[in-house]
Each structure stands twice: as C-alpha cells, then as structure tokens.
Design a protein around this motif. Structure first.
Motif, PDB file in Angstrom:
ATOM      1  N   VAL A 103       0.717   6.231   3.345  1.00  0.00           N
ATOM      2  CA  VAL A 103       0.202   5.216   4.137  1.00  0.00           C
ATOM      3  C   VAL A 103      -0.507   4.366   3.066  1.00  0.00           C
ATOM      4  CG1 VAL A 103      -2.124   6.121   5.027  1.00  0.00           C
ATOM      5  CG2 VAL A 103      -0.935   4.347   6.331  1.00  0.00           C
ATOM      6  N   SER A 104      -0.538   2.873   3.213  1.00  0.00           N
ATOM      7  CA  SER A 104      -1.436   2.224   2.403  1.00  0.00           C
ATOM      8  C   SER A 104      -2.433   1.749   3.084  1.00  0.00           C
ATOM      9  CB  SER A 104      -0.650   0.803   1.779  1.00  0.00           C
ATOM     10  OG  SER A 104       0.534   1.455   1.050  1.00  0.00           O
ATOM     11  N   THR A 105      -3.920   1.467   2.631  1.00  0.00           N
ATOM     12  CA  THR A 105      -5.116   1.233   3.259  1.00  0.00           C
ATOM     13  C   THR A 105      -5.643  -0.203   2.487  1.00  0.00           C
ATOM     14  OG1 THR A 105      -6.492   2.372   1.797  1.00  0.00           O
ATOM     15  CG2 THR A 105      -5.591   3.326   3.999  1.00  0.00           C
ATOM     16  N   THR A 106      -6.046  -1.149   3.208  1.00  0.00           N
ATOM     17  CA  THR A 106      -6.356  -2.467   2.515  1.00  0.00           C
ATOM     18  C   THR A 106      -7.976  -2.286   2.763  1.00  0.00           C
ATOM     19  OG1 THR A 106      -5.622  -3.617   4.310  1.00  0.00           O
ATOM     20  CG2 THR A 106      -4.186  -3.587   2.628  1.00  0.00           C
ATOM     21  N   ALA A 107      -8.427  -3.493   2.289  1.00  0.00           N
ATOM     22  CA  ALA A 107      -9.874  -3.790   2.210  1.00  0.00           C
ATOM     23  C   ALA A 107     -10.467  -4.145   3.708  1.00  0.00           C
ATOM     24  CB  ALA A 107     -10.475  -4.850   1.226  1.00  0.00           C
ATOM     25  N   THR A 108     -11.193  -3.741   4.142  1.00  0.00           N
ATOM     26  CA  THR A 108     -11.813  -4.162   5.548  1.00  0.00           C
ATOM     27  C   THR A 108     -13.063  -5.246   5.349  1.00  0.00           C
ATOM     28  OG1 THR A 108     -13.366  -2.503   5.451  1.00  0.00           O
ATOM     29  CG2 THR A 108     -11.254  -2.158   6.463  1.00  0.00           C
ATOM     30  N   TYR A 119     -14.565  -0.610  10.250  1.00  0.00           N
ATOM     31  CA  TYR A 119     -13.491   0.198  10.434  1.00  0.00           C
ATOM     32  C   TYR A 119     -12.524  -0.333  10.610  1.00  0.00           C
ATOM     33  CZ  TYR A 119     -16.667   4.245   9.427  1.00  0.00           C
ATOM     34  OH  TYR A 119     -17.600   5.329   8.854  1.00  0.00           O
ATOM     35  N   ALA A 120     -11.241   0.088  10.289  1.00  0.00           N
ATOM     36  CA  ALA A 120     -10.023  -0.228  10.692  1.00  0.00           C
ATOM     37  C   ALA A 120      -8.976   0.895  10.991  1.00  0.00           C
ATOM     38  CB  ALA A 120      -9.093  -1.259   9.667  1.00  0.00           C
ATOM     39  N   ASP A 121      -7.883   0.738  11.718  1.00  0.00           N
ATOM     40  CA  ASP A 121      -7.003   1.765  11.559  1.00  0.00           C
ATOM     41  C   ASP A 121      -5.761   1.586  11.278  1.00  0.00           C
ATOM     42  OD1 ASP A 121      -8.828   3.129  13.387  1.00  0.00           O
ATOM     43  OD2 ASP A 121      -8.250   2.437  15.445  1.00  0.00           O
ATOM     44  N   VAL A 122      -5.111   2.595  10.654  1.00  0.00           N
ATOM     45  CA  VAL A 122      -3.821   2.312  10.081  1.00  0.00           C
ATOM     46  C   VAL A 122      -3.003   3.647  10.397  1.00  0.00           C
ATOM     47  CG1 VAL A 122      -4.440   3.341   7.838  1.00  0.00           C
ATOM     48  CG2 VAL A 122      -2.540   1.950   8.034  1.00  0.00           C
ATOM     49  N   THR A 123      -1.729   3.543  10.819  1.00  0.00           N
ATOM     50  CA  THR A 123      -0.566   4.421  11.226  1.00  0.00           C
ATOM     51  C   THR A 123       0.341   4.405  10.395  1.00  0.00           C
ATOM     52  OG1 THR A 123      -1.504   3.937  13.478  1.00  0.00           O
ATOM     53  CG2 THR A 123       0.652   5.229  13.230  1.00  0.00           C
ATOM     54  N   ALA A 124       1.043   5.818  10.183  1.00  0.00           N
ATOM     55  CA  ALA A 124       2.061   6.135   9.288  1.00  0.00           C
ATOM     56  C   ALA A 124       2.870   7.205  10.057  1.00  0.00           C
ATOM     57  CB  ALA A 124       1.807   6.213   7.916  1.00  0.00           C
ATOM     58  N   PRO A 125       4.353   7.093   9.759  1.00  0.00           N
ATOM     59  CA  PRO A 125       4.895   8.365  10.124  1.00  0.00           C
ATOM     60  C   PRO A 125       4.657   9.609   9.510  1.00  0.00           C
ATOM     61  CG  PRO A 125       6.377   6.807   9.051  1.00  0.00           C
ATOM     62  CD  PRO A 125       4.996   6.090   9.159  1.00  0.00           C
ATOM     63  N   ILE A 126       5.185  10.787   9.990  1.00  0.00           N
ATOM     64  CA  ILE A 126       4.963  11.930   9.349  1.00  0.00           C
ATOM     65  C   ILE A 126       6.057  12.879   9.319  1.00  0.00           C
ATOM     66  CG2 ILE A 126       3.673  13.082  10.971  1.00  0.00           C
ATOM     67  CD1 ILE A 126       2.139  14.455   8.643  1.00  0.00           C
ATOM     68  N   GLN A 127       6.719  13.657   8.366  1.00  0.00           N
ATOM     69  CA  GLN A 127       7.661  14.498   8.606  1.00  0.00           C
ATOM     70  C   GLN A 127       7.301  15.928   8.961  1.00  0.00           C
ATOM     71  OE1 GLN A 127      10.174  14.261   5.131  1.00  0.00           O
ATOM     72  NE2 GLN A 127      11.158  16.397   5.653  1.00  0.00           N
ATOM     73  N   ASN A 128       7.995  16.607  10.043  1.00  0.00           N
ATOM     74  CA  ASN A 128       7.642  17.910  10.294  1.00  0.00           C
ATOM     75  C   ASN A 128       8.585  18.822   9.362  1.00  0.00           C
ATOM     76  OD1 ASN A 128       7.035  20.364  11.462  1.00  0.00           O
ATOM     77  ND2 ASN A 128       8.202  20.045  13.218  1.00  0.00           N
ATOM     78  N   SER A 129       7.666  19.451   8.498  1.00  0.00           N
ATOM     79  CA  SER A 129       8.305  20.495   7.564  1.00  0.00           C
ATOM     80  C   SER A 129       8.918  21.848   8.000  1.00  0.00           C
ATOM     81  CB  SER A 129       7.760  20.770   6.351  1.00  0.00           C
ATOM     82  OG  SER A 129       7.159  19.471   5.635  1.00  0.00           O
ATOM     83  N   GLY A 130       8.211  22.030   9.326  1.00  0.00           N
ATOM     84  CA  GLY A 130       8.699  23.234  10.117  1.00  0.00           C
ATOM     85  C   GLY A 130       7.582  24.386   9.724  1.00  0.00           C
ATOM     86  N   GLY A 131       7.405  25.226  10.741  1.00  0.00           N
ATOM     87  CA  GLY A 131       6.324  26.150  10.703  1.00  0.00           C
ATOM     88  C   GLY A 131       4.861  25.604  10.497  1.00  0.00           C
ATOM     89  N   LYS A 132       4.029  26.592  10.123  1.00  0.00           N
ATOM     90  CA  LYS A 132       2.565  25.746   9.585  1.00  0.00           C
ATOM     91  C   LYS A 132       2.516  25.671   8.266  1.00  0.00           C
ATOM     92  CE  LYS A 132      -0.116  27.783  13.605  1.00  0.00           C
ATOM     93  NZ  LYS A 132      -1.195  28.361  14.015  1.00  0.00           N
ATOM     94  N   HIS A 133       1.764  24.843   7.758  1.00  0.00           N
ATOM     95  CA  HIS A 133       1.585  24.523   6.341  1.00  0.00           C
ATOM     96  C   HIS A 133       0.219  23.998   5.959  1.00  0.00           C
ATOM     97  CE1 HIS A 133       5.828  24.674   4.993  1.00  0.00           C
ATOM     98  NE2 HIS A 133       6.062  24.315   6.136  1.00  0.00           N
ATOM     99  N   ASP A 134      -0.350  24.245   4.884  1.00  0.00           N
ATOM    100  CA  ASP A 134      -1.601  23.553   4.394  1.00  0.00           C
ATOM    101  C   ASP A 134      -1.127  22.177   4.097  1.00  0.00           C
ATOM    102  OD1 ASP A 134      -2.697  25.869   4.818  1.00  0.00           O
ATOM    103  OD2 ASP A 134      -2.831  26.423   2.755  1.00  0.00           O
ATOM    104  N   LEU A 135      -2.096  21.109   4.687  1.00  0.00           N
ATOM    105  CA  LEU A 135      -1.920  19.761   4.366  1.00  0.00           C
ATOM    106  C   LEU A 135      -2.803  19.295   3.264  1.00  0.00           C
ATOM    107  CD1 LEU A 135      -0.891  18.316   7.931  1.00  0.00           C
ATOM    108  CD2 LEU A 135       0.502  19.501   6.263  1.00  0.00           C
TER     109      LEU A 135
END
Length: 916
Positions: A853-858, A864-880
C-alpha cells in the motif's frame, strides 16, 4: 512502598518504583574518583562473586528489625511485634527468649524496634532494647538494659530503663530505633521525627497552623530541645544511669537544647553504624516523597550520611546536599523565602528550643526516585536508605569465612526498597571516593533491614521479606561467608525424555561444571542408593513403572560435592489435545458468524477417552476499563504478562498483594474500584508517575518519574485484568459457538476457548497412577490491532498510542497470524509531508510480499487518514513483517492501528480519546 515504620512512602512506591529489572542498576566500580584518591583499591583483583555464599539461618520471621552478634557467635535479633530471639550456631537452631509486651504494635507501627549488645558483653552479659511503652497514659520510647543468663534466658528482673522520651502516638511514621557503639563505650541511638508526612505533597512538613502539631517536623527534628529526629550519644554507667560524653552538638547547660544530641535534623535515621577505627557515624536517611521539584522546594531524596563530628543535617528545612525548602504557609499556600543553610532559623510556634540552629552539613550520598546525576549507579525506584557497617580486614583472624582484604575499610550501605548492597570506598581522610555493587547477581536480598559483621568476619543480615506488614515466608536471618579457597562444583542434569512407558530408555545430559576448573568425578543413582554409573553422560533403561529420582553427585579432587536431581515418570505418556476450527483462528469479526470448532483428544494408554476428564470452556474477557490499545495477538497473556513482569520486577509487592490487603489496597480491590471507568487506565498510569493520594485513605502515592507512560500503562492493565472473572462452562467436544458478547463493546476484548484432558494414569492400572494432563487454547482477538502491541520493532519507536520514527527499511512484526477470510488491511496513519510504501512480507523482512500500500502526506503529524489495500492469504499461520519503504526516507509517518477486514466489513470506528 516503604512502610510507615520506615518512611510511609505509599501506594506510589508500591505501584511504583522499579528495581534493577528495568535496567537501572549499572555497576561502575572503576569510575573516576570524585574526591582525593589517596587509597588505592585493586579493582582488577575483585573477588569473584561465586566465592560468596549466602546461608539461611532462620526463616519465616515476622517483621524482623535489628540484630547483634555476640563474641561467641550467638545471634540475637528482635521482631517489631515484641519477640526476642537467639540463633544458636552450635545447635543451628533459633530460640524464642522473650516476648515483650510492647505498645501499639498493630495500629501505630511502633513496638520492639531495635537492640544491641554491650561492648563488654563477654564480661557483663548486657543487652539493650529500644521499645514502645505506655507510662501513666503517656506513650514513650524506652531504651532499657537487661542481663542475659548463662543458659541464654533473659533476666527480666534485671531491667534498667536508661533513657525515655515521649512520642505522639497518633503518628505511626518515622520511628528510628537503631543502636550502636563507638570504641569509647558511648551508645548511639537513632530516633525518627515522629511526624505525619501526609498533606505536605511530598515536601517538608512544616505546617504551623493551630492544631497541626503532628504535621510539623520543626517541633521534633528541627528542635534542639527535643530528642526526636536525632542521633543521640550517651555513656551508660554501671548502675544504668547515663552521662553525657564531651563533644556532643550542644554543650551541657546550653539554653534551649538537649545535651544528648550528637546529630540533629534527621527525618528517619533507621539504621546507623559507627566505624570502630574512627568513631565516625554513618546512617541511612529516608527522605520525603515528592518525585519532582515544586513551589515548596526540592523533590525528595534519600541520603547516606557521615558524621565525622556533631552536626545539623538539615531536616525539615533542607534535604539532600542541603537543598533548601521555601518557607511555606499551609493556610494561604503562599511561598516565602528559602531557608539559609548557613544560618538556619526555626520559627515554628511548636519549637520549644533555640531558634538559631547550627549550619547544615550536606549528605555524603543523596538520590531521588529517578536517576541521580551525581550517583547514577544507584538506579531508579522506591527508596529506603539503610546505613551498614564499615569492614576492617584482620589478617591475624583465624577464619575460613571472613570477608576478603579487598573490602578492607569499605562502608556497606543498603536500600530496603531496591534490594541492593553497595560497598562505599573512602580515601585516607574518610571522604567519599566511589561505590560498587556487592553481590549484584547472587545476593537475592529480600528487603535488607539490618546488617552486621560477626566475630569471624562474616556478614549477618536480617531480611524483612517481600511484603510489608505481614508474616513473610521469606523474612529471615542469613549469613554471608567468603570462600578464599576451593569452591564446590555445580551439578546440573537434564534429559529429553522424562515421561514414558516401560522400558523407558533415558539419555542424560550432564552440564555440571567447576569454578576452579577441576576434573570432576560422577556418580549416578537411578533406582535407590546404588551407584549405577560413573560416566559423564550415561544412558539408563527403567524397566518398571514408577516415579524415580535420578540423582547425580559430582565430586572435585578436594572432596567437595554437589548433587542434582531429575524426576523420571515411567508407566504413562502425555495425552494430546488439539483445538481445530474451520474459521479464522486469530480473529473474530464485527458481525461474527458462529465459530465452528472441534477438539481432538488421544491417549496412548486410555482405551477410551473419559469424557468426564475432558474440560472445554469458552471465556469472554471484555474491555479493560480505559484500555483502548490491543493486547499482544499471539496469546491473551501477552500484555498481561508484560504488565505482570514489570510489577514483579518492581517493588510493588512491598505494599500490595494480589488479593489480600497490606499497607496499600490489593490489586483486585483496585480493579474492582475502577471497573467501568473508561478513563481509569490513563488516570492511574499518569498518577503512578506524578504521585497523589486521597483515594485509599491518608497514604499518599509517591511520584515515580523514572517510569515511562508505556510501562505504567501496562502495569495498570495487568492490575485491572485481575478483576476479570473467567466464565465456568462445559462445552461439547465439537460444535458451533455464537460469539455475541463483544457486540456493542469497544475493540479490546478476547474470546478464549480452552480444552484440557486428564488421562486415567499408568498403563494396565499399575501403581502409582501417574495421571497426566494436557491442554490447548484458541484465543480470538478483534480485527482492529493497535500497532504498539507488535511483537517486535526494528528501527521504530513507540510514542503513546502510535509507532513513530519510522524510516526506510524499518519494520514491525506480528507473529502467528491466520489470514483465513481476510481480504484487505486498513491502516490508520499520519504524515506531515512524506509519502511511503508499506509492504507486508511473510516470515522474514525479505520474505514473499503479500500486500502493498502507498501512503501520502496528510499535512500534519497529528492529522490521520485511512488507506486500504488487498492482502493475499498464504495459508496457515505466518509471522507478518510490515516493512516501510522509501529510499533514504526519514520520519516517514506515524501509525496507530491496522484493521484486518473481510470484504464488506466497515472500517472500525475511531472513537475520540481523552486528551487527543
């Protein structure tokens, strides 16, 4: 919290000042000398700490106060409630010799406060006691002499009252009570100022309003005609009377003074000592409570003092290195002139003595709650200074345990709150040079309250125990010996498989060692007393069911031995318990559909799982009042354990217990009082730092400016969690749960699904039964996650509720995250004038990218501002790994929270917070 007996530092010191665990006690024995360095100390040959051994002589005492060691090695000591004991070194037993009927023990915290033995004890068998009496409706402190018989019984008929002075009984603070001798046979007695320290905001209690007598320390410590707040020096005659030695502070006959006074201007000189070589007096002075300077004057300091001659040490008009207080009108709150340390004047209407006082003498060492600029090695936290003895090495003394020559002429001082002992180095003029920590890793001091040197050169110490005002299990008499020669080895064993079925083959790992690097001999016993092996790392097969003690004895060439024991259980194996769900195993959602779960249980020995022994329960833990931050996501206890560890590493338990009342309220009572108060966490976290009082009675919370807001917040969150009562329910082994308790609540609650199984015991019904338990837990947290609760930070700092100081390649980690059903992430951030990219990578900062995701100056660091981005499920549990990217970028943004969302879920509402 230091007790009322010591200092009446209150809820603040308990909720409270940290000890060494917050990284405050930094030993600097080789620092440059502060004064003339005419005495050389060979710091290169400092004795190894493992040469010191601490032995418990008597345990489970009840408020031990002061001790004295006789020339024959008997140790006499007293408890505040009146009991007088003797430890017999021959029989290695402790005997109760007498129970003094002391006055006002429970409510007013006086009692049997101190004791000493006569310098000519071998010949006259005299003992001296400092205790509280009631005489003709007047409460007094009495110092009296008794004789002890040859059979170690106390001759009660021999009592000779030597000196008495009245006290204001309604004041339960600042008693003093220590006694010691110089080489001329003069008796020194410490007395506290007997003044209420409350309602002066932690500054000088000089309240001169009418009917405020007990709130004015100028009537006692600052009064030359009063024996309180002093160190007295008298000479006891054979008939029990006393005379005044030459050279006290005020010559006999001086108008408005008492000739017994050697030192005046003391708040609570709780433990004193006299150097037998120089007759110089040393003591710890327990100071006032303010953690910050204020209109009335300087913040509070504890002191270690040295009196080479009689003097005025300033209280209540000065503190520390003679820092002056302002004259202060408690009625109008008007601040007047500073007191003058060169010509101090006591104009209190309660002063019965001379108004013109001697010039003040500054403390030798002084330190506040937070880090001292002058003495940083003393660290931070609660304070309760105690003055210990000066050690003189005697080469001719035939003793295998005497302290080494390295500590010759060192002054030992200690702190009841901070649980440390320091050796202070003096030059040939007895001026302070520097200090170094004594036994910093092996001392395990439990609130040292008195320390003396025995005739064999060993140290004897009374440890008050962990909690003030109760019968502590760790209140004890201990001896510290030095071993200059061969040291005993250390035996250590482990094994991977300690539970299993017959035949159980166990390979033992031997990590034993010897400080002197001697070649060790090994003896292993597995079943009974027969030596089964002399190998270093044997393997042994247990052929019968049972519980066995595998014992390793290691022996060095000199015959010194050590043992270690490991329990082996044969005849059963641990069951397996696992909770599974087809839903997300990390989060519950705002409009959560039912949670589907199943519990798999298996046991190698049980032909059928006993359903009565399978316990499954769901517990909902609601929002902790005032806690807008999320708790650690790996398990429910992440934040709980942080706050708990901070408190465990502090001096909180000196005054607080989890459920029982001590001097301060219990943690569960605190949690109950503030239940439902949404501002409580912020208020109490701030109050721990700044201090205050009035909620739990007259005890004031002392300030703790050395603690960070994040630390005190975690401490309060842990305390509040103790008020949460888990739900007791029994669920089927599999099913569907409707999660609705969180609806309408703020996003900081948790669901915990737990399962445990206790098996039937040993295979074939053999004895002993050897029943074993296994459990599993599934913790579900809200989808909105406060990023300050991240598991790890790399080149990022915390600032209140947000992460800050984020640069190119900075990252934070969230561990073991299940992304099942998660489609997108929403970030809540602020940035004045920077743009950046946030990459989410799995299992390492260079792992596969699953979201960008890209953030820009507020426009402002607080906008504060909110920004949303999709995320892919890699399956199982992972450290992010959340990696921030902008080549050479600095201070890219501030990040407050992340929302893990399904498509169609609303962005979590951000509710206004107090002060924002």
């Amino acid at each position: 919290m230091v007790s009322s007996l010591f200092n009446y530092v209150s809820l603040g010191s308990a909720l409270l000042g940290l000890l060494a665990p917050l990284g405050s006690l930094v030993e600097k024995p080789d620092q440059p000398l502060r004064q003339s360095a005419t005495v050389a100390i060979d710091t290169a040959n400092r004795p190894e700490e493992n040469r010191f051994t601490k032995t418990i002589l008597s345990n489970d005492l009840n408020e031990p106060m002061e001790l004295a060691v006789a020339p024959d090695g008997r140790v006499f000591f007293v408890e505040r409630h009146g009991k007088f004991y003797m430890y017999d070194p021959v029989q290695k037993k402790t005997r109760l010799l007498h129970d003094f009927p002391v006055k006002a023990v429970e409510k007013y915290l006086n009692g049997l406060l101190g004791m000493t033995i006569d310098p000519n004890f071998k010949q006259n068998h005299y003992l001296y006691f400092f205790y509280t009496i009631q005489d003709n409706n007047q409460t007094k402190q009495r110092i009296a002499r008794f004789k002890i018989n040859d059979d170690s019984t106390l001759d009660l008929a021999s009592e000779k009252p030597i000196i008495e002075f009245p006290i204001d009984l309604e004041v339960s603070a600042h008693t003093g009570g220590s006694m010691t001798w110089d080489t001329h046979g003069n008796l020194f007695i410490s007395t506290g100022d007997n003044t209420v320290p409350f309602e002066s905001s932690g500054f000088s209690p000089t309240d001169w309003r009418q009917d405020r007598l007990t709130f004015d320390a100028a009537r006692s410590a600052g009064n030359p005609n009063d024996l309180r707040g002093k160190i007295l020096r008298i000479h006891v005659e054979s008939d029990g009377s006393y005379t005044i030695p030459e050279g006290n502070l005020f010559p006999k006959g001086t108008t408005g003074t008492r000739p017994e006074i050697y030192v005046m201007g003391c708040r609570n000189p709780y433990r004193i000592s006299v150097d037998p070589a120089t007759s110089i007096v040393y003591w710890g002075e327990i100071g006032p409570d303010s953690g910050v300077d204020g209109p009335q004057g300087p913040r509070g300091y504890d002191e270690f003092n040295q009196a080479k001659k009689p003097g005025n040490y300033g209280w209540p008009f000065f503190v520390g290195d003679s820092k002056p207080y302002h004259q202060y009108d408690f009625a109008t709150k008007a601040v007047g002139n500073l007191f003058d340390p060169q010509t101090p004047v006591n104009n209190s209407p309660n002063n019965t003595g001379a108004k013109q006082l001697p010039p003040t003498t500054k403390a030798m060492v002084w330190y506040p709650y937070n880090k001292s600029d002058e003495f940083p090695e003393l660290g931070v936290g609660g304070r309760c200074a105690m003055g210990g003895p000066v050690y003189h090495y005697n080469a001719a003394l035939q003793s295998k345990t005497k302290m080494p020559a390295y500590y010759d002429r060192a002054l030992f001082m200690y702190d009841w709150m901070r649980n440390w002992v320091f050796a202070v180095r003096l030059d040939d003029q007895q001026n302070y040079q520097y200090m170094e920590r004594f036994m910093p890793t092996r001392g395990d001091f439990r609130r040292p309250v008195d320390m003396e040197i025995g005739p064999e050169g060993s140290f004897y110490m009374l440890e008050y125990g962990s909690v003030y005002g109760i019968d502590n299990e760790d209140a004890r008499l201990v001896r510290i010996d030095f071993n200059p020669g061969n040291r005993a080895p250390i035996a250590q064993i482990t094994a991977k498989d300690t539970i299993g079925l017959t035949p159980l083959k166990v390979t033992f790992t031997n990590t034993s060692y010897d400080y002197d690097k001697d070649q060790l001999r090994y003896q292993w016993r597995f079943e009974g007393n027969t030596v089964a092996s002399t190998e270093a790392t044997p393997t042994y097969t247990f052929k019968k069911n049972g519980i066995y003690k595998a014992v390793l004895t290691v022996t060095d060439p000199a015959g010194q031995k050590a043992t270690d024991t490991l329990t082996i259980k044969v005849g059963n194996t641990t069951p397996t318990v696992a909770i599974a769900t087809t839903d997300n195993s990390t989060f519950f959602f705002p409009n959560q559909t039912p949670l589907n779960y199943s519990v798999a249980v298996s046991d190698r020995e049980d032909k059928a799982i006993d359903k009565k022994n399978l316990k499954i329960a769901l517990t909902y833990i609601p929002k902790v009042a005032g806690n807008e931050q999320q708790m650690g996501h790996q398990q429910i206890s992440a934040s709980y354990n942080l706050g708990k560890s901070l408190i465990a590493g502090s001096d909180c338990k000196a005054c607080h217990q989890v459920a029982a009342k001590s001097v301060g309220p219990s943690f569960t009572d605190i949690a109950k009082r503030y239940q439902g108060d949404k501002t409580a966490t912020a208020k109490l976290a701030n109050k721990i730092i700044t201090g205050g009082g009035g909620v739990w009675g007259e005890h004031a919370m002392s300030a703790h400016p050395q603690l960070s807001r994040d630390e005190t917040t975690e401490m309060v969150k842990y305390i509040f969690s103790l008020g949460v009562q888990p739900t007791n329910n029994q669920l089927p082994q599999q099913g569907s749960l409707t999660l609705k308790d969180h609806l309408g609540n703020d996003q900081s609650s948790r669901y915990i699904l737990t399962a445990s199984y206790l098996d039937k015991g040993s295979a074939g019904g053999a004895q002993p039964k050897l029943a074993l338990m296994k459990s599993d837990a599934l913790v579900l947290r809200p989808t909105k996650l406060m990023v300050t609760e991240a598991d790890s930070l790399y080149k990022i700092s915390k600032q209140g509720r947000r992460l800050n100081s984020i640069n190119d390649q900075s990252y934070f980690i969230l561990k073991a995250i299940d992304l099942k059903g998660i489609d997108q992430l929403t970030y809540h951030y602020a940035s004045k004038d920077q743009s950046a990219t946030i990459e989410v990578r799995t299992d390492s900062p260079t792992g596969p990218v699953i979201s960008t995701v890209s953030t820009t100056a507020t426009g402002d660091n607080r906008k504060y501002a909110d920004v949303t981005a999709p995320i892919q499920n890699s399956g199982g549990k992972h450290d992010l790994y959340f990696v921030f990217v902008k080549p050479d970028g600095k201070n890219l943004l501030a990040l407050e929270w992340i929302a893990f969302q399904r498509k169609g879920d609303p962005i979590p509402e951000e509710k206004p917070q107090p002060g924002r």
